[in-house]
Design an enzyme around this catalytic site. Structure first.
Site, short mmCIF file in Angstrom:
data_model
loop_
_atom_site.label_atom_id
_atom_site.label_comp_id
_atom_site.label_asym_id
_atom_site.label_seq_id
_atom_site.Cartn_x
_atom_site.Cartn_y
_atom_site.Cartn_z
N SER A 1 0.82 -1.21 0.00
CA SER A 1 0.00 0.00 0.00
C SER A 1 0.85 1.26 0.00
O SER A 1 1.71 1.44 0.87
CB SER A 1 -0.87 0.07 1.26
OG SER A 1 -1.79 -0.96 1.28
N HIS B 1 -8.29 -0.31 -8.00
CA HIS B 1 -7.02 -0.97 -7.67
C HIS B 1 -6.77 -2.13 -8.62
O HIS B 1 -6.53 -3.25 -8.20
CB HIS B 1 -7.02 -1.50 -6.23
CG HIS B 1 -6.88 -0.44 -5.20
ND1 HIS B 1 -7.84 0.50 -4.99
CD2 HIS B 1 -5.88 -0.16 -4.33
CE1 HIS B 1 -7.44 1.31 -4.01
NE2 HIS B 1 -6.26 0.93 -3.60
N HIS C 1 -5.87 -9.21 -1.19
CA HIS C 1 -5.75 -9.61 0.22
C HIS C 1 -6.82 -10.64 0.55
O HIS C 1 -7.86 -10.71 -0.10
CB HIS C 1 -5.96 -8.39 1.12
CG HIS C 1 -5.00 -7.26 0.85
ND1 HIS C 1 -5.21 -6.35 -0.17
CD2 HIS C 1 -3.83 -6.91 1.45
CE1 HIS C 1 -4.20 -5.49 -0.17
NE2 HIS C 1 -3.35 -5.80 0.79
N TYR D 1 -8.78 -10.46 3.00
CA TYR D 1 -10.02 -9.79 3.45
C TYR D 1 -10.94 -9.41 2.28
O TYR D 1 -12.10 -9.11 2.49
CB TYR D 1 -9.72 -8.56 4.33
CG TYR D 1 -8.96 -7.43 3.66
CD1 TYR D 1 -9.56 -6.61 2.72
CD2 TYR D 1 -7.64 -7.18 4.00
CE1 TYR D 1 -8.86 -5.57 2.10
CE2 TYR D 1 -6.93 -6.16 3.40
CZ TYR D 1 -7.54 -5.36 2.45
OH TYR D 1 -6.84 -4.35 1.86
N GLU D 2 -10.41 -9.44 1.06
CA GLU D 2 -11.27 -9.14 -0.10
C GLU D 2 -12.13 -10.34 -0.47
O GLU D 2 -12.98 -10.24 -1.35
CB GLU D 2 -10.40 -8.72 -1.29
CG GLU D 2 -9.69 -7.39 -1.06
CD GLU D 2 -8.71 -7.05 -2.17
OE1 GLU D 2 -9.16 -6.86 -3.32
OE2 GLU D 2 -7.50 -6.98 -1.89
N ALA E 1 2.65 -2.04 4.14
CA ALA E 1 2.40 -1.04 5.16
C ALA E 1 1.92 -1.79 6.39
O ALA E 1 1.15 -2.74 6.28
CB ALA E 1 1.32 -0.07 4.68
N MET F 1 -1.95 -7.00 7.02
CA MET F 1 -2.98 -7.90 6.49
C MET F 1 -2.53 -8.60 5.20
O MET F 1 -3.36 -8.97 4.38
CB MET F 1 -4.26 -7.10 6.22
CG MET F 1 -4.77 -6.31 7.42
SD MET F 1 -6.16 -5.25 6.98
CE MET F 1 -6.25 -4.18 8.43
N SER F 2 -1.23 -8.77 5.04
CA SER F 2 -0.75 -9.30 3.75
C SER F 2 0.51 -10.12 3.96
O SER F 2 0.77 -10.63 5.04
CB SER F 2 -0.46 -8.12 2.81
OG SER F 2 0.63 -7.36 3.29
N ASN G 1 1.87 3.63 11.03
CA ASN G 1 1.10 4.14 12.18
C ASN G 1 1.46 3.30 13.39
O ASN G 1 1.92 2.16 13.25
CB ASN G 1 -0.41 4.02 11.91
CG ASN G 1 -0.81 2.58 11.59
OD1 ASN G 1 -0.62 2.12 10.45
ND2 ASN G 1 -1.31 1.86 12.56
N HIS H 1 -7.09 4.74 7.09
CA HIS H 1 -6.36 4.38 5.87
C HIS H 1 -5.60 5.60 5.32
O HIS H 1 -4.52 5.45 4.74
CB HIS H 1 -7.32 3.81 4.84
CG HIS H 1 -6.64 3.27 3.62
ND1 HIS H 1 -5.69 2.27 3.66
CD2 HIS H 1 -6.76 3.60 2.31
CE1 HIS H 1 -5.26 2.02 2.43
NE2 HIS H 1 -5.88 2.81 1.60
#
Ligand code: HPA
Length: 284
Positions: free
Chosen positions: A35, A66, A88, A90-91, A118, A216-217, A240, A252
């Site tokens: 990201s 994307h 990902h 989560y998709e 990220a 998440m990846s 973050n 995000h």
């Protein structure tokens, strides 16, 4: 549903579509750009770009805007194949589907996969913008990229993960970072399913488990790269502090703004890594 045992017969046709566009160029490095870090693909020289939609077996991103593309080109003396955009778990994709493009990078000839992401910092000492070399990972995704029948033509049933992030390449990255004056952190990445960011209680759990950065990846791609015998370098951009550390809400926007802020440093580090991989014969 197709079974994993015919995976070889799906990976190689996708690689053949790419190869038909490359002439005699064979990429030796695969770049998976996370990201806010995808801009590096645009810096590859003499580049050929192929939309994921043209590649059989590539999962379609369900996030609007994307689309994603594969870019093959040269940088620092290395021929690279870069994934600009990734999908990902989560998709709604399985971990095996998420990892499929990484298999194609290795099938194209990538000896080293550089995977970037990220991530939220679990170590409270790390300010947003810190770059972290991944030493090891924890897999808390609820799916595994190798679940199902194993295709023995691609790799073993039970791959060793003792040195998933190649120690010699970690040493190389640290030397490059030191030479560039980058204060590179090193630690353990934990993959969480998302798409919510963690709760503060989950963040405390992950700290107890020994993780330093959460995202998440990455883990599915690293798993298949190791399955197929490629060596891996992993770099997280700590965008973050993880939830609850400061008490501020996560967004995000903060993730993409921090990634944009460190872009020049990050891209310089990648340039240095590519040049060092070539100079030391690590891609032969
Ligand atoms: N948690 C999970 N994934 C992330 C984060 C985070 O705090 N920041 C960027 N990706």
């Amino acid at each position: 549903m197709t079974s994993a045992s015919d995976l070889h017969d799906r990976v190689h046709p996708a690689a053949a579509v790419v190869r038909a566009r490359l002439g005699d160029r064979a990429p030796r490095v695969g770049l998976i750009l996370g990201s806010g870090l995808g801009g590096y693909a645009d810096r590859l020289e003499d580049a050929v770009a192929i939309d994921y939609g043209e590649l059989p077996g590539f999962p379609a991103s369900r996030v609007h805007g994307h689309a994603g593309r594969l870019v093959v080109g040269r940088r620092g003396g290395a021929t690279c194949v870069a994934m600009k955009g990734r999908v990902h778990v989560y998709e709604g994709h399985s971990a095996a589907q998420v990892a499929f493009p990484a298999r194609v990078l290795v099938a194209l000839g990538a000896r080293v996969i550089i995977v970037t992401n990220a991530a939220g910092g679990l170590n409270p000492a790390w300010a947003p913008g810190t770059l972290m070399l991944i030493r090891d990972h924890l897999d808390l995704l609820r799916d595994h990229a190798l679940r199902g029948d194993n295709d023995d033509r691609l790799g073993p049933r039970f791959p060793d993960m003792t040195t998933a992030y190649a120690p010699a390449l970690r040493a190389l990255v640290k030397e490059v970072a030191a030479a560039q004056g980058i204060d590179l952190a090193e630690g353990v990445y934990v993959a969480m399913p998302g798409p919510t960011y963690e709760t503060p209680a989950e963040v405390r759990m992950l700290q107890v488990l020994g993780a330093d950065a959460t995202g998440m990846s990455t883990v599915p791609e690293v798993v298949v790269a190791r399955h197929m015998g490629a060596r891996v370098i992993g770099i997280s951009c700590i965008t973050n502090q993880a939830a609850g550390i400061t008490g501020a809400a996560l967004s995000h926007d903060e993730v993409t703004e921090t990634a944009a802020r460190v872009r020049t440093t990050f891209e310089g580090l990648l340039d240095g890594i590519l040049a060092a991989l070539v100079a030391r014969g690590e891609l032969a």
